[in-house]
Design a protein around this motif. Structure first.
Motif, PDB file in Angstrom:
ATOM      1  N   ALA A 206       0.817  -1.212   0.000  1.00 23.93           N
ATOM      2  CA  ALA A 206       0.000   0.000   0.000  1.00 23.93           C
ATOM      3  C   ALA A 206       0.848   1.258   0.000  1.00 23.93           C
ATOM      4  CB  ALA A 206      -0.940   0.002   1.209  1.00 23.93           C
ATOM      5  N   GLY A 207       1.959   1.209   0.726  1.00 26.66           N
ATOM      6  CA  GLY A 207       2.805   2.384   0.832  1.00 26.66           C
ATOM      7  C   GLY A 207       3.506   2.775  -0.450  1.00 26.66           C
ATOM      8  N   SER A 208       3.520   1.876  -1.430  1.00 24.93           N
ATOM      9  CA  SER A 208       4.174   2.182  -2.705  1.00 24.93           C
ATOM     10  C   SER A 208       3.195   2.754  -3.726  1.00 24.93           C
ATOM     11  CB  SER A 208       4.839   0.924  -3.274  1.00 24.93           C
ATOM     12  OG  SER A 208       3.865  -0.059  -3.595  1.00 24.93           O
ATOM     13  N   LEU A 209       1.920   2.853  -3.371  1.00 29.15           N
ATOM     14  CA  LEU A 209       0.932   3.429  -4.282  1.00 29.15           C
ATOM     15  C   LEU A 209       1.178   4.931  -4.468  1.00 29.15           C
ATOM     16  CD1 LEU A 209      -2.362   1.794  -2.947  1.00 29.15           C
ATOM     17  CD2 LEU A 209      -1.141   1.192  -5.032  1.00 29.15           C
ATOM     18  N   ALA A 210       0.755   5.438  -5.576  1.00 30.68           N
ATOM     19  CA  ALA A 210       0.752   6.884  -5.764  1.00 30.68           C
ATOM     20  C   ALA A 210      -0.176   7.508  -4.723  1.00 30.68           C
ATOM     21  CB  ALA A 210       0.280   7.242  -7.167  1.00 30.68           C
ATOM     22  N   PRO A 211       0.162   8.673  -4.199  1.00 32.11           N
ATOM     23  CA  PRO A 211      -0.670   9.263  -3.138  1.00 32.11           C
ATOM     24  C   PRO A 211      -2.152   9.335  -3.467  1.00 32.11           C
ATOM     25  CG  PRO A 211       1.390  10.454  -3.299  1.00 32.11           C
ATOM     26  CD  PRO A 211       1.385   9.472  -4.437  1.00 32.11           C
ATOM     27  N   ALA A 212      -2.506   9.706  -4.677  1.00 35.33           N
ATOM     28  CA  ALA A 212      -3.932   9.802  -5.021  1.00 35.33           C
ATOM     29  C   ALA A 212      -4.604   8.438  -4.933  1.00 35.33           C
ATOM     30  CB  ALA A 212      -4.093  10.377  -6.418  1.00 35.33           C
ATOM     31  N   ASP A 213      -3.918   7.394  -5.389  1.00 39.59           N
ATOM     32  CA  ASP A 213      -4.475   6.041  -5.311  1.00 39.59           C
ATOM     33  C   ASP A 213      -4.553   5.567  -3.861  1.00 39.59           C
ATOM     34  OD1 ASP A 213      -4.670   5.960  -8.086  1.00 39.59           O
ATOM     35  OD2 ASP A 213      -2.679   5.072  -8.327  1.00 39.59           O
ATOM     36  N   PHE A 214      -3.547   5.909  -3.071  1.00 36.12           N
ATOM     37  CA  PHE A 214      -3.546   5.538  -1.659  1.00 36.12           C
ATOM     38  C   PHE A 214      -4.743   6.157  -0.954  1.00 36.12           C
ATOM     39  CE2 PHE A 214      -2.468   6.182   2.777  1.00 36.12           C
ATOM     40  CZ  PHE A 214      -1.867   4.987   3.139  1.00 36.12           C
ATOM     41  N   ARG A 215      -4.972   7.444  -1.185  1.00 31.25           N
ATOM     42  CA  ARG A 215      -6.067   8.151  -0.516  1.00 31.25           C
ATOM     43  C   ARG A 215      -7.424   7.594  -0.919  1.00 31.25           C
ATOM     44  NH1 ARG A 215      -3.165  13.842  -2.067  1.00 31.25           N
ATOM     45  NH2 ARG A 215      -1.206  13.328  -0.975  1.00 31.25           N
ATOM     46  N   ALA A 216      -7.550   7.218  -2.188  1.00 29.50           N
ATOM     47  CA  ALA A 216      -8.811   6.665  -2.656  1.00 29.50           C
ATOM     48  C   ALA A 216      -9.087   5.292  -2.039  1.00 29.50           C
ATOM     49  CB  ALA A 216      -8.801   6.559  -4.180  1.00 29.50           C
ATOM     50  N   ALA A 217      -8.020   4.509  -1.816  1.00 26.13           N
ATOM     51  CA  ALA A 217      -8.184   3.138  -1.327  1.00 26.13           C
ATOM     52  C   ALA A 217      -8.228   3.040   0.192  1.00 26.13           C
ATOM     53  CB  ALA A 217      -7.051   2.263  -1.853  1.00 26.13           C
ATOM     54  N   ALA A 218      -7.665   4.013   0.895  1.00 23.43           N
ATOM     55  CA  ALA A 218      -7.510   3.903   2.349  1.00 23.43           C
ATOM     56  C   ALA A 218      -8.791   3.529   3.090  1.00 23.43           C
ATOM     57  CB  ALA A 218      -6.920   5.196   2.909  1.00 23.43           C
ATOM     58  N   PRO A 219      -9.934   4.153   2.815  1.00 31.38           N
ATOM     59  CA  PRO A 219     -11.140   3.767   3.563  1.00 31.38           C
ATOM     60  C   PRO A 219     -11.539   2.304   3.392  1.00 31.38           C
ATOM     61  CG  PRO A 219     -11.444   5.899   2.507  1.00 31.38           C
ATOM     62  CD  PRO A 219     -10.186   5.313   1.944  1.00 31.38           C
ATOM     63  N   SER A 220     -11.172   1.702   2.265  1.00 29.06           N
ATOM     64  CA  SER A 220     -11.540   0.302   2.028  1.00 29.06           C
ATOM     65  C   SER A 220     -10.697  -0.669   2.844  1.00 29.06           C
ATOM     66  CB  SER A 220     -11.408  -0.037   0.539  1.00 29.06           C
ATOM     67  OG  SER A 220     -10.053  -0.082   0.136  1.00 29.06           O
ATOM     68  N   TRP A 221      -9.639  -0.180   3.460  1.00 27.05           N
ATOM     69  CA  TRP A 221      -8.781  -1.028   4.291  1.00 27.05           C
ATOM     70  C   TRP A 221      -9.120  -0.933   5.772  1.00 27.05           C
ATOM     71  CZ3 TRP A 221      -4.263   2.024   1.822  1.00 27.05           C
ATOM     72  CH2 TRP A 221      -4.038   1.581   0.510  1.00 27.05           C
ATOM     73  N   LEU A 222      -9.974  -0.003   6.146  1.00 26.80           N
ATOM     74  CA  LEU A 222     -10.215   0.307   7.548  1.00 26.80           C
ATOM     75  C   LEU A 222     -11.694   0.216   7.895  1.00 26.80           C
ATOM     76  CD1 LEU A 222      -7.926   3.470   7.704  1.00 26.80           C
ATOM     77  CD2 LEU A 222      -7.363   1.200   8.619  1.00 26.80           C
ATOM     78  N   ALA A 223     -11.985  -0.215   9.115  1.00 27.35           N
ATOM     79  CA  ALA A 223     -13.358  -0.352   9.586  1.00 27.35           C
ATOM     80  C   ALA A 223     -13.955   1.021   9.915  1.00 27.35           C
ATOM     81  CB  ALA A 223     -13.386  -1.255  10.818  1.00 27.35           C
ATOM     82  N   PRO A 224     -15.279   1.104  10.061  1.00 25.64           N
ATOM     83  CA  PRO A 224     -15.941   2.383  10.331  1.00 25.64           C
ATOM     84  C   PRO A 224     -15.389   3.176  11.517  1.00 25.64           C
ATOM     85  CG  PRO A 224     -17.562   0.794   9.620  1.00 25.64           C
ATOM     86  CD  PRO A 224     -16.269   0.034   9.745  1.00 25.64           C
ATOM     87  N   PRO A 225     -14.970   2.534  12.638  1.00 23.62           N
ATOM     88  CA  PRO A 225     -14.407   3.355  13.724  1.00 23.62           C
ATOM     89  C   PRO A 225     -13.157   4.132  13.321  1.00 23.62           C
ATOM     90  CG  PRO A 225     -15.048   1.214  14.559  1.00 23.62           C
ATOM     91  CD  PRO A 225     -15.137   1.127  13.063  1.00 23.62           C
ATOM     92  N   LEU A 226     -12.505   3.686  12.225  1.00 22.92           N
ATOM     93  CA  LEU A 226     -11.326   4.382  11.710  1.00 22.92           C
ATOM     94  C   LEU A 226     -11.659   5.116  10.410  1.00 22.92           C
ATOM     95  CD1 LEU A 226      -8.590   1.664  12.395  1.00 22.92           C
ATOM     96  CD2 LEU A 226      -9.104   3.709  13.751  1.00 22.92           C
TER      97      LEU A 226
END
Length: 241
Positions: A206-226
């Protein structure tokens, strides 16, 4: 967490994905409209002009405030690195004071430790756990996916509870593309040994993704409390052996 101003993030050891997880939580919170600060109490193993963990979190997450309290050149525990460099160490009270100040100006402050929970900051034995206690802040534990993670996660959870600290949950810092049997079994076992919910699993690399792709994907890796959309039950069922 959605209902807290300060969240302390620790790992079960080094190289478990703590910085990338910090960045993901920051990115998801920013996407949810929160103002976010990332505090790195002690950065070790980088030179004066090199990027540290807080810088990396900001690069990936975007739109966050960063603060680093101290930097030591050798890749060692902060207390050891400070002593060898002849520099003043960071103390838990300094960490708590800095985090509390940031919390007056931001919706969420993420305090990223160095290594594990009980890595020493100073000669008096001060640790990230002490800073969390002073802040009365919950602690998010980042764990590895594979064999050995149950032991280190349970020990970290035990250390937190012995100190009266709240364990917010566990995030797997890097979920492999082809998980082995241990990884898949650990999805069910990690909440049991930690006594806390599984709150995410970051994709490997995940850390090697382009920042825009990382930001778009981040919510899909984390549960609602995060601030994410990841469903622990569905993920565990899909990966079940």
């Amino acid at each position: 967490m959605r209902d807290t101003a300060v969240l302390v993030i620790t790992g079960t050891g080094t190289e478990v994905g703590k910085t990338v997880t910090t960045a993901a939580v920051a990115a998801a919170a920013v996407a949810a409209g929160r103002s976010v600060a990332v505090l790195k109490p002690a950065q070790t193993g980088v030179g004066p002009d090199e990027r540290g963990d807080a810088d990396e979190a900001a690069r990936l997450a975007g739109g966050v405030t960063t603060l680093e309290l101290a930097r030591f050149p050798e890749p060692l525990a902060p207390g050891t690195a400070a002593r060898r460099a002849g520099l003043a160490p960071v103390r838990p009270a300094q960490v708590a004071e800095a985090a509390a100040k940031l919390a007056t100006e931001h919706d969420l402050v993420l305090v990223e430790g160095a290594g594990g929970l009980l890595v020493r900051f100073d000669e008096a034995g001060g640790t990230l756990a002490d800073a969390a206690r002073l802040l009365d802040a919950p602690v998010l534990v980042v764990a590895s996916a594979g064999l050995g993670t149950l032991n280190t996660t349970e020990l970290t959870a035990l250390a937190l509870r012995e100190r009266g600290l709240g364990l917010a949950g566990v995030v797997i810092g890097s979920w492999p593309d082809s998980p082995d049997l241990a990884c898949r079994c650990n999805l069910a076992d990690l909440p049991v040994v930690s006594g806390a919910p599984l709150l995410g699993a970051l994709a490997a690399g995940a850390g090697s993704l382009a920042p825009a792709d990382f930001r778009a994907a981040a919510p899909s890796w984390l549960a609602p409390p995060l601030y994410g959309t990841w469903d622990a039950d569905a993920f565990t069922a899909a990966e079940a052996p």
